[in-house]
Design a protein around this motif. Structure first.
Motif, PDB file in Angstrom:
ATOM      1  N   GLU A  69     100.427  20.645  10.661  1.00 54.03           N
ATOM      2  CA  GLU A  69      99.012  20.936  10.883  1.00 54.03           C
ATOM      3  C   GLU A  69      98.765  22.422  11.160  1.00 54.03           C
ATOM      4  OE1 GLU A  69      95.419  19.474  13.857  1.00 54.03           O
ATOM      5  OE2 GLU A  69      97.084  18.111  13.412  1.00 54.03           O
ATOM      6  N   ASP A  70      99.594  23.025  11.970  1.00 56.08           N
ATOM      7  CA  ASP A  70      99.408  24.451  12.272  1.00 56.08           C
ATOM      8  C   ASP A  70      99.624  25.311  11.037  1.00 56.08           C
ATOM      9  OD1 ASP A  70      98.797  23.925  14.903  1.00 56.08           O
ATOM     10  OD2 ASP A  70     100.855  24.227  15.622  1.00 56.08           O
ATOM     11  N   GLY A  71     100.620  24.946  10.246  1.00 54.88           N
ATOM     12  CA  GLY A  71     100.862  25.698   9.016  1.00 54.88           C
ATOM     13  C   GLY A  71      99.700  25.576   8.046  1.00 54.88           C
ATOM     14  N   LEU A  72      99.110  24.387   7.967  1.00 53.96           N
ATOM     15  CA  LEU A  72      97.953  24.176   7.098  1.00 53.96           C
ATOM     16  C   LEU A  72      96.757  24.988   7.592  1.00 53.96           C
ATOM     17  CD1 LEU A  72      96.419  22.815   4.822  1.00 53.96           C
ATOM     18  CD2 LEU A  72      96.145  20.799   6.287  1.00 53.96           C
ATOM     19  N   LYS A  73      96.543  24.992   8.908  1.00 53.13           N
ATOM     20  CA  LYS A  73      95.433  25.761   9.472  1.00 53.13           C
ATOM     21  C   LYS A  73      95.536  27.241   9.117  1.00 53.13           C
ATOM     22  CE  LYS A  73      94.424  22.860  13.506  1.00 53.13           C
ATOM     23  NZ  LYS A  73      94.425  22.808  14.996  1.00 53.13           N
ATOM     24  N   ALA A  74      96.731  27.759   9.094  1.00 53.09           N
ATOM     25  CA  ALA A  74      96.925  29.173   8.769  1.00 53.09           C
ATOM     26  C   ALA A  74      96.440  29.485   7.357  1.00 53.09           C
ATOM     27  CB  ALA A  74      98.401  29.548   8.921  1.00 53.09           C
ATOM     28  N   HIS A  75      96.543  28.502   6.457  1.00 56.05           N
ATOM     29  CA  HIS A  75      96.094  28.690   5.076  1.00 56.05           C
ATOM     30  C   HIS A  75      94.583  28.537   4.924  1.00 56.05           C
ATOM     31  CE1 HIS A  75      99.781  29.114   2.682  1.00 56.05           C
ATOM     32  NE2 HIS A  75     100.365  28.259   3.521  1.00 56.05           N
ATOM     33  N   GLY A  80      85.073  26.548   6.595  1.00 55.99           N
ATOM     34  CA  GLY A  80      84.351  25.929   7.695  1.00 55.99           C
ATOM     35  C   GLY A  80      84.960  24.599   8.111  1.00 55.99           C
ATOM     36  N   LEU A  81      84.939  24.330   9.414  1.00 56.15           N
ATOM     37  CA  LEU A  81      85.466  23.085   9.986  1.00 56.15           C
ATOM     38  C   LEU A  81      86.951  22.899   9.691  1.00 56.15           C
ATOM     39  CD1 LEU A  81      82.499  20.734   8.940  1.00 56.15           C
ATOM     40  CD2 LEU A  81      82.772  21.970  11.102  1.00 56.15           C
ATOM     41  N   PHE A  82      87.691  24.007   9.639  1.00 58.29           N
ATOM     42  CA  PHE A  82      89.090  23.922   9.202  1.00 58.29           C
ATOM     43  C   PHE A  82      89.965  23.116  10.164  1.00 58.29           C
ATOM     44  CE2 PHE A  82      89.239  27.645  11.926  1.00 58.29           C
ATOM     45  CZ  PHE A  82      90.500  27.603  12.503  1.00 58.29           C
ATOM     46  N   ASN A  83      89.633  23.104  11.452  1.00 57.89           N
ATOM     47  CA  ASN A  83      90.443  22.334  12.399  1.00 57.89           C
ATOM     48  C   ASN A  83      90.400  20.838  12.091  1.00 57.89           C
ATOM     49  OD1 ASN A  83      91.548  24.325  14.205  1.00 57.89           O
ATOM     50  ND2 ASN A  83      89.494  24.664  14.986  1.00 57.89           N
ATOM     51  N   ALA A  84      89.185  20.316  11.929  1.00 58.58           N
ATOM     52  CA  ALA A  84      89.027  18.885  11.622  1.00 58.58           C
ATOM     53  C   ALA A  84      89.600  18.563  10.250  1.00 58.58           C
ATOM     54  CB  ALA A  84      87.558  18.497  11.689  1.00 58.58           C
ATOM     55  N   LYS A  85      89.405  19.458   9.300  1.00 54.33           N
ATOM     56  CA  LYS A  85      89.905  19.215   7.947  1.00 54.33           C
ATOM     57  C   LYS A  85      91.430  19.220   7.906  1.00 54.33           C
ATOM     58  CE  LYS A  85      85.787  21.039   5.656  1.00 54.33           C
ATOM     59  NZ  LYS A  85      85.194  22.112   4.831  1.00 54.33           N
ATOM     60  N   ALA A  86      92.039  20.102   8.665  1.00 57.63           N
ATOM     61  CA  ALA A  86      93.506  20.130   8.722  1.00 57.63           C
ATOM     62  C   ALA A  86      94.036  18.833   9.326  1.00 57.63           C
ATOM     63  CB  ALA A  86      93.971  21.333   9.547  1.00 57.63           C
ATOM     64  N   LYS A  87      93.405  18.374  10.401  1.00 56.01           N
ATOM     65  CA  LYS A  87      93.832  17.128  11.036  1.00 56.01           C
ATOM     66  C   LYS A  87      93.726  15.953  10.070  1.00 56.01           C
ATOM     67  CE  LYS A  87      92.873  14.133  15.012  1.00 56.01           C
ATOM     68  NZ  LYS A  87      92.040  13.949  16.238  1.00 56.01           N
ATOM     69  N   ASN A  88      92.577  15.848   9.365  1.00 59.67           N
ATOM     70  CA  ASN A  88      92.383  14.749   8.416  1.00 59.67           C
ATOM     71  C   ASN A  88      93.360  14.824   7.251  1.00 59.67           C
ATOM     72  OD1 ASN A  88      90.292  13.413   9.765  1.00 59.67           O
ATOM     73  ND2 ASN A  88      88.727  14.706   8.839  1.00 59.67           N
ATOM     74  N   THR A  89      93.647  16.033   6.794  1.00 52.12           N
ATOM     75  CA  THR A  89      94.566  16.194   5.657  1.00 52.12           C
ATOM     76  C   THR A  89      95.970  15.737   6.025  1.00 52.12           C
ATOM     77  OG1 THR A  89      93.266  18.043   4.766  1.00 52.12           O
ATOM     78  CG2 THR A  89      95.547  17.841   4.016  1.00 52.12           C
ATOM     79  N   ILE A  90      96.399  16.058   7.225  1.00 52.67           N
ATOM     80  CA  ILE A  90      97.715  15.603   7.683  1.00 52.67           C
ATOM     81  C   ILE A  90      97.728  14.083   7.830  1.00 52.67           C
ATOM     82  CG2 ILE A  90      99.358  15.649   9.592  1.00 52.67           C
ATOM     83  CD1 ILE A  90      99.409  18.165   7.848  1.00 52.67           C
ATOM     84  N   LEU A  91      96.668  13.522   8.407  1.00 57.65           N
ATOM     85  CA  LEU A  91      96.608  12.067   8.592  1.00 57.65           C
ATOM     86  C   LEU A  91      96.585  11.323   7.253  1.00 57.65           C
ATOM     87  CD1 LEU A  91      94.061  11.802  11.545  1.00 57.65           C
ATOM     88  CD2 LEU A  91      96.516  11.354  11.621  1.00 57.65           C
ATOM     89  N   LEU A  92      95.787  11.811   6.304  1.00 59.31           N
ATOM     90  CA  LEU A  92      95.728  11.110   5.015  1.00 59.31           C
ATOM     91  C   LEU A  92      97.050  11.254   4.263  1.00 59.31           C
ATOM     92  CD1 LEU A  92      95.274  13.039   2.220  1.00 59.31           C
ATOM     93  CD2 LEU A  92      93.095  13.455   3.328  1.00 59.31           C
ATOM     94  N   SER A  93      97.735  12.376   4.474  1.00 60.33           N
ATOM     95  CA  SER A  93      99.038  12.563   3.833  1.00 60.33           C
ATOM     96  C   SER A  93     100.055  11.572   4.394  1.00 60.33           C
ATOM     97  CB  SER A  93      99.532  14.006   4.041  1.00 60.33           C
ATOM     98  OG  SER A  93      98.645  14.928   3.436  1.00 60.33           O
ATOM     99  N   GLU A  94      99.976  11.334   5.713  1.00 60.42           N
ATOM    100  CA  GLU A  94     100.862  10.346   6.331  1.00 60.42           C
ATOM    101  C   GLU A  94     100.632   8.958   5.743  1.00 60.42           C
ATOM    102  OE1 GLU A  94     100.005  10.587  10.454  1.00 60.42           O
ATOM    103  OE2 GLU A  94     101.271  12.366  10.805  1.00 60.42           O
ATOM    104  N   ILE A  95      99.365   8.601   5.550  1.00 59.23           N
ATOM    105  CA  ILE A  95      99.039   7.276   5.005  1.00 59.23           C
ATOM    106  C   ILE A  95      99.491   7.164   3.554  1.00 59.23           C
ATOM    107  CG2 ILE A  95      97.130   5.737   4.385  1.00 59.23           C
ATOM    108  CD1 ILE A  95      95.655   6.806   6.849  1.00 59.23           C
ATOM    109  N   LEU A  96      99.314   8.230   2.776  1.00 59.48           N
ATOM    110  CA  LEU A  96      99.742   8.194   1.375  1.00 59.48           C
ATOM    111  C   LEU A  96     101.249   7.988   1.277  1.00 59.48           C
ATOM    112  CD1 LEU A  96      97.592  11.063  -0.232  1.00 59.48           C
ATOM    113  CD2 LEU A  96      97.255   8.589  -0.440  1.00 59.48           C
TER     114      LEU A  96
END
Length: 239
Positions: A69-75, A80-96
């Motif tokens: 998540e921290d590495g994604l945030k750096a990118h 806008g809303l990058f904190n929430a988007k990073a969290k969701n991206t990590i969570l959806l990746s886990e589910i996939l």
């Protein structure tokens, strides 16, 4: 619009752009899903700037999890809303990885079950990745649908349902792209460029915007020339 007008509406847009595509940059279906999630309340240009370096290294859900998540945030910190988007991206990746073998499902219900993925995002992925006849109603399509009379509705879902009913078969896959691009570059929110719109005569918008160049030329012609000073004549004296 009548059925014939709707057909002509899309025929003209298709003639001008026979192979419309999303302006988001991606290399595979997973990257498309991530890009669309990141694009919520952000521009495609801004998302593309942030994901070019990210997508060079991250091509799969597992690689995203390895980045963290921290590495994604750096990118994506410029989005806008990058904190929430990073969290969701990590969570959806886990589910996939856990439930779909690392693959993006070609099913709208399965997509909307992922964190950060709403109906619009799912429709984009279904259309762009799998060629489904879906209509992702964003602010551009919502505006164009209501302004032109093509698909009027008080909510994005209502506009989507109208499009599902009205868009004819030859144009159903590309319709969502044509409408987004038309709204983004011609039928703009504040001042639609009606003077160069290929479907202006089919459009129900009454307050058609004139060509600024023509307006400026007309004003220039009406502008009075410089006043000519008169020389005072001889002063008369009383007899």
């Amino acid at each position: 619009m009548t059925r014939d007008q709707i057909f002509e509406f899309f025929r003209r847009l298709a003639e001008a752009n026979p192979a419309p595509e999303t302006e988001l940059e991606y290399g595979n279906v997973y990257q498309l899903l991530v890009a669309v999630v990141l694009s919520a309340q952000a521009t495609d240009v801004g998302v593309n700037k942030a994901t070019r370096a990210l997508f060079r290294d991250v091509k799969t859900p597992q690689q995203m999890l390895d980045l963290g998540e921290d590495g994604l945030k750096a990118h994506i910190k410029t989005i806008g809303l990058f904190n929430a988007k990073a969290k969701n991206t990590i969570l959806l990746s886990e589910i996939l990885v856990r439930e779909h073998g690392g693959e993006v499902p070609a099913d709208r219900d399965a997509l909307t079950a992922l964190p950060g993925v709403g109906r619009k995002t799912a429709n984009v992925v279904m259309n762009c990745a799998f060629g489904a006849e879906t209509f992702a109603v964003d602010t551009h399509i919502f505006r164009v649908g209501n302004r032109t009379g093509l698909a009027r509705g008080k909510t994005p879902l209502a506009v989507e349902k109208q499009l599902e009913k009205k868009v004819p078969r030859p144009f159903r896959v590309g319709a969502h792209h044509w409408l987004i691009l038309h709204g983004r570059y011609v039928c703009k929110a504040r001042k639609p460029e009606c003077w160069r719109c290929p479907v202006a005569d089919l459009c129900g918008y009454r307050s058609k915007e004139p060509d600024p160049a023509v307006v400026a030329a007309a004003r220039k012609e009406r502008r009075p020339g410089p006043a000519v000073a008169r020389r005072p004549g001889p002063r008369r004296t009383a007899a």
